[in-house]
Design a protein around this motif. Structure first.
Motif, PDB file in Angstrom:
ATOM      1  N   TYR A  24       0.805  -1.220   0.000  1.00  0.00           N
ATOM      2  CA  TYR A  24       0.000   0.000   0.000  1.00  0.00           C
ATOM      3  C   TYR A  24       0.838   1.271   0.000  1.00  0.00           C
ATOM      4  N   TRP A  25       2.105   1.143  -0.315  1.00  0.00           N
ATOM      5  CA  TRP A  25       2.904   2.348  -0.522  1.00  0.00           C
ATOM      6  C   TRP A  25       2.404   3.081  -1.762  1.00  0.00           C
ATOM      7  N   ASN A  26       2.657   4.378  -1.811  1.00  0.00           N
ATOM      8  CA  ASN A  26       2.254   5.169  -2.970  1.00  0.00           C
ATOM      9  C   ASN A  26       2.866   4.604  -4.246  1.00  0.00           C
ATOM     10  N   GLU A  27       2.116   4.656  -5.325  1.00  0.00           N
ATOM     11  CA  GLU A  27       2.601   4.113  -6.600  1.00  0.00           C
ATOM     12  C   GLU A  27       3.837   4.848  -7.084  1.00  0.00           C
ATOM     13  N   VAL A  28       3.900   6.139  -6.822  1.00  0.00           N
ATOM     14  CA  VAL A  28       5.065   6.925  -7.245  1.00  0.00           C
ATOM     15  C   VAL A  28       6.019   7.039  -6.059  1.00  0.00           C
ATOM     16  N   PRO A  29       7.219   6.469  -6.159  1.00  0.00           N
ATOM     17  CA  PRO A  29       8.161   6.505  -5.030  1.00  0.00           C
ATOM     18  C   PRO A  29       8.754   7.900  -4.846  1.00  0.00           C
ATOM     19  N   PRO A  30       9.369   8.165  -3.709  1.00  0.00           N
ATOM     20  CA  PRO A  30      10.063   9.441  -3.529  1.00  0.00           C
ATOM     21  C   PRO A  30      11.160   9.607  -4.585  1.00  0.00           C
ATOM     22  N   THR A  31      11.365  10.837  -5.009  1.00  0.00           N
ATOM     23  CA  THR A  31      12.507  11.102  -5.881  1.00  0.00           C
ATOM     24  C   THR A  31      13.785  10.952  -5.066  1.00  0.00           C
ATOM     25  N   GLU A  32      14.914  10.909  -5.727  1.00  0.00           N
ATOM     26  CA  GLU A  32      16.170  10.773  -4.987  1.00  0.00           C
ATOM     27  C   GLU A  32      16.379  11.969  -4.067  1.00  0.00           C
ATOM     28  N   GLU A  33      16.008  13.164  -4.529  1.00  0.00           N
ATOM     29  CA  GLU A  33      16.166  14.350  -3.687  1.00  0.00           C
ATOM     30  C   GLU A  33      15.237  14.294  -2.478  1.00  0.00           C
ATOM     31  N   TRP A 332      11.121   6.910   9.614  1.00  0.00           N
ATOM     32  CA  TRP A 332       9.866   7.110  10.346  1.00  0.00           C
ATOM     33  C   TRP A 332       8.855   7.880   9.503  1.00  0.00           C
ATOM     34  N   THR A 333       9.309   8.871   8.743  1.00  0.00           N
ATOM     35  CA  THR A 333       8.396   9.638   7.892  1.00  0.00           C
ATOM     36  C   THR A 333       8.430   9.162   6.442  1.00  0.00           C
ATOM     37  N   ALA A 334       9.303   8.211   6.125  1.00  0.00           N
ATOM     38  CA  ALA A 334       9.422   7.714   4.752  1.00  0.00           C
ATOM     39  C   ALA A 334      10.046   6.329   4.750  1.00  0.00           C
ATOM     40  N   PHE A 335       9.699   5.552   3.724  1.00  0.00           N
ATOM     41  CA  PHE A 335      10.318   4.251   3.482  1.00  0.00           C
ATOM     42  C   PHE A 335      10.963   4.270   2.100  1.00  0.00           C
ATOM     43  N   GLY A 336      12.050   3.524   1.966  1.00  0.00           N
ATOM     44  CA  GLY A 336      12.674   3.355   0.661  1.00  0.00           C
ATOM     45  C   GLY A 336      13.204   1.952   0.533  1.00  0.00           C
ATOM     46  N   GLN A 337      12.879   1.266  -0.555  1.00  0.00           N
ATOM     47  CA  GLN A 337      13.364  -0.094  -0.776  1.00  0.00           C
ATOM     48  C   GLN A 337      14.332  -0.126  -1.944  1.00  0.00           C
ATOM     49  N   ASN A 338      15.433  -0.849  -1.753  1.00  0.00           N
ATOM     50  CA  ASN A 338      16.455  -0.978  -2.783  1.00  0.00           C
ATOM     51  C   ASN A 338      16.020  -1.935  -3.890  1.00  0.00           C
ATOM     52  N   LEU A 339      16.655  -1.772  -5.035  1.00  0.00           N
ATOM     53  CA  LEU A 339      16.447  -2.673  -6.157  1.00  0.00           C
ATOM     54  C   LEU A 339      16.651  -4.117  -5.707  1.00  0.00           C
ATOM     55  N   PHE A 354      21.649   6.394  -5.230  1.00  0.00           N
ATOM     56  CA  PHE A 354      20.940   5.642  -4.204  1.00  0.00           C
ATOM     57  C   PHE A 354      20.048   4.629  -4.927  1.00  0.00           C
ATOM     58  N   PRO A 355      20.151   3.348  -4.578  1.00  0.00           N
ATOM     59  CA  PRO A 355      19.481   2.311  -5.378  1.00  0.00           C
ATOM     60  C   PRO A 355      18.016   2.097  -5.028  1.00  0.00           C
ATOM     61  N   ILE A 356      17.316   3.155  -4.615  1.00  0.00           N
ATOM     62  CA  ILE A 356      15.910   3.051  -4.231  1.00  0.00           C
ATOM     63  C   ILE A 356      15.047   2.941  -5.494  1.00  0.00           C
ATOM     64  N   PHE A 357      14.157   1.955  -5.529  1.00  0.00           N
ATOM     65  CA  PHE A 357      13.242   1.850  -6.665  1.00  0.00           C
ATOM     66  C   PHE A 357      11.784   1.956  -6.232  1.00  0.00           C
ATOM     67  N   LYS A 358      11.543   1.888  -4.938  1.00  0.00           N
ATOM     68  CA  LYS A 358      10.192   1.877  -4.417  1.00  0.00           C
ATOM     69  C   LYS A 358      10.205   2.552  -3.067  1.00  0.00           C
TER      70      LYS A 358
END
Length: 452
Positions: A24-33, A332-339, A354-358
């Motif tokens: 249920y994370w947002n479909e659009v992930p956070p940008t790298e910035e 705590w205010t954001a999640f990021g998952q690596n490739l 940063f290898p975040i894709f989601k």
């Protein structure tokens, strides 16, 4: 255990190592910035508290068919060196973002099979991580070890690097169960690594067991638990088997017909719980047991238990950095998952990305619900503040909670909710009642394992 309640509430549901849950994370992930901003903000706000680190080491020499983890099956150990290089390159990206030395409060090696890696390479990895950081006094360093390939040199090397906790994957001692899940692991190997760890000086040894595996019976599980009790680990994780063949194809080696029924499966847990408690273990949170003098038991009694993507913990940090393919970081205010694919992950960090894709940026409602779900998972109770009720509608949640109360699983007093002692197995269902994202977008296909 009430069979009717098991049948009613044994439905697919999250394990709530986070909220919102990954589907249920947002479909659009956070940008790298955006991701860098969230990480830097969490880091700056937690200088005294320190950070947690999770390092995912995905390689295994054999496929255990029950496993739902992200892994790479190979007997080619030349993969170790380039993967460690990538982990250290990713860590360098975070160090540059922090701008000053982080204080490491907690570090965990998970997998996969961390002891797939040689002691020499594990030393190189940990030395590389701690070289740019300060290790907090009393920091908790832990790793997952496979009894078949964890050597005394592994144990000694990691102990010398500050590790004091080790978790051994046992799952089941029954030969038939081991064969069908492709996890042949003699009792003698478990005895060996346990005795070696204690002799070296490890202060906390955990065993992972699973109930609900194919071909398990009350007799076989009872025998496994009796064997475990003779070794007396400090902690025991007694997990419910998650049958998710749509994401873990190895589980198609057997069918639902090979699995214990819902009622039998629940009976396995109740039997295990009784056998553990007779030996002085206390049920901690969900599916976890610990001896009374273990730090996890003490934290539970004092109301200081914490839960994150690594499971239950005595350490609570706002920032958890996940390094390695598929790792999840939490500010705590954001999640990021690596490739998830090893090669994609290594290419990204080699390019300095940063290898975040989601990922997911939590809104105000998410943050309120996250805290309440965490309270329930760790302390089996929570209480609303008056101002919180303005951030999201509690009407639907209260209706769902009322049904749980009518079924004798929770007590509602004003704005507080408490899970009753006998209803601990239903804590995921109580959390689901608060899961606004799940109820707004109920899945049309099964995406979670069953709750009980």
């Amino acid at each position: 255990m009430n069979i009717q309640l098991i049948r009613k509430y044994n439905v697919p549901g999250p394990r709530y190592t986070s909220y919102p849950t990954v589907p249920y994370w947002n479909e659009v992930p956070p940008t790298e910035e955006e991701w860098k901003r969230e990480v830097k903000g969490a880091f700056d706000d937690s200088q005294e508290q320190g950070i947690s680190l999770y390092l995912h080491l995905p390689f295994c020499e054999k496929l255990c068919t029950y496993c739902g983890c992200n892994k790479r099956i190979t007997i080619n150990h030349t993969v170790e060196d380039p993967y460690i290089t990538a982990l250290l390159q990713e860590w360098a990206l975070y160090l540059a973002l922090f701008g000053r030395k982080p204080l490491i409060r907690e570090l965990h090696l998970g997998g996969g099979t961390p002891t797939f890696f040689s002691p020499h390479n594990l030393r190189r990895l940990i030395k590389g991580i701690t070289a740019g950081a300060t290790v907090a006094e009393g920091a908790e360093f832990s790793f997952e070890g496979h009894p078949n390939n964890t050597t005394e040199q592994h144990l000694q090397t990691l102990y010398d690097l500050g590790f004091r906790r080790v978790s051994f994957g046992i799952q089941d001692f029954d030969p038939q169960v081991q064969a069908i899940i492709n996890r042949i692991q003699p009792y003698e190997n478990v005895l060996r690594v346990t005795e070696q760890a204690r002799r070296i000086g490890y202060t906390s040894i955990n065993y992972d067991l699973i109930y609900g595996l194919p071909l398990q019976t009350a007799k076989s599980v009872g025998k496994t638990i009796a064997m475990v009790n003779t070794l007396r680990p400090d902690r025991i994780a007694f997990y419910s088997y998650a049958h998710v063949p749509w994401t873990s194809p190895g589980q198609r080696r057997y069918t639902e017909a090979d699995l214990p029924s819902d009622e039998v499966k629940r009976g396995l847990y109740e039997m295990g719980k009784e056998m553990f408690e007779q030996q002085g273990y206390t049920e901690i949170g969900m599916d976890h047991f610990a001896l009374a003098d273990d730090a996890l038991s003490i934290a539970s009694r004092q109301g200081n238990l914490h839960r994150n993507f690594m499971g239950y913990s005595t350490s609570q940090t706002r920032l958890m950095v996940g390094l390695g393919c598929s790792s999840i970081s939490d500010t705590w205010t954001a999640f990021g998952q690596n490739l998830k694919k090893v090669e994609d992950y290594q290419d990204a960090v080699k390019e300095g990305r940063f290898p975040i894709f989601k990922g997911h940026l939590l809104n105000r409602e998410d943050l309120v619900l996250r805290q309440h779900i965490l309270n329930l998972m760790c302390r089996l109770q929570t209480k609303w503040e008056g101002s919180e009720q303005k951030t999201f509608s509690l009407l639907d949640a209260k209706a769902r909670l009322s049904e749980l109360a009518e079924d004798g699983l929770i007590r509602i007093e004003g704005d507080s909710v408490q899970v009753l002692e006998h209803a601990k197995p239903f804590v995921r269902n109580v959390c689901m009642a608060l899961d606004a994202r799940l109820w707004r977008n109920k899945p049309t296909t099964q995406i979670f394992s069953k709750t009980i």
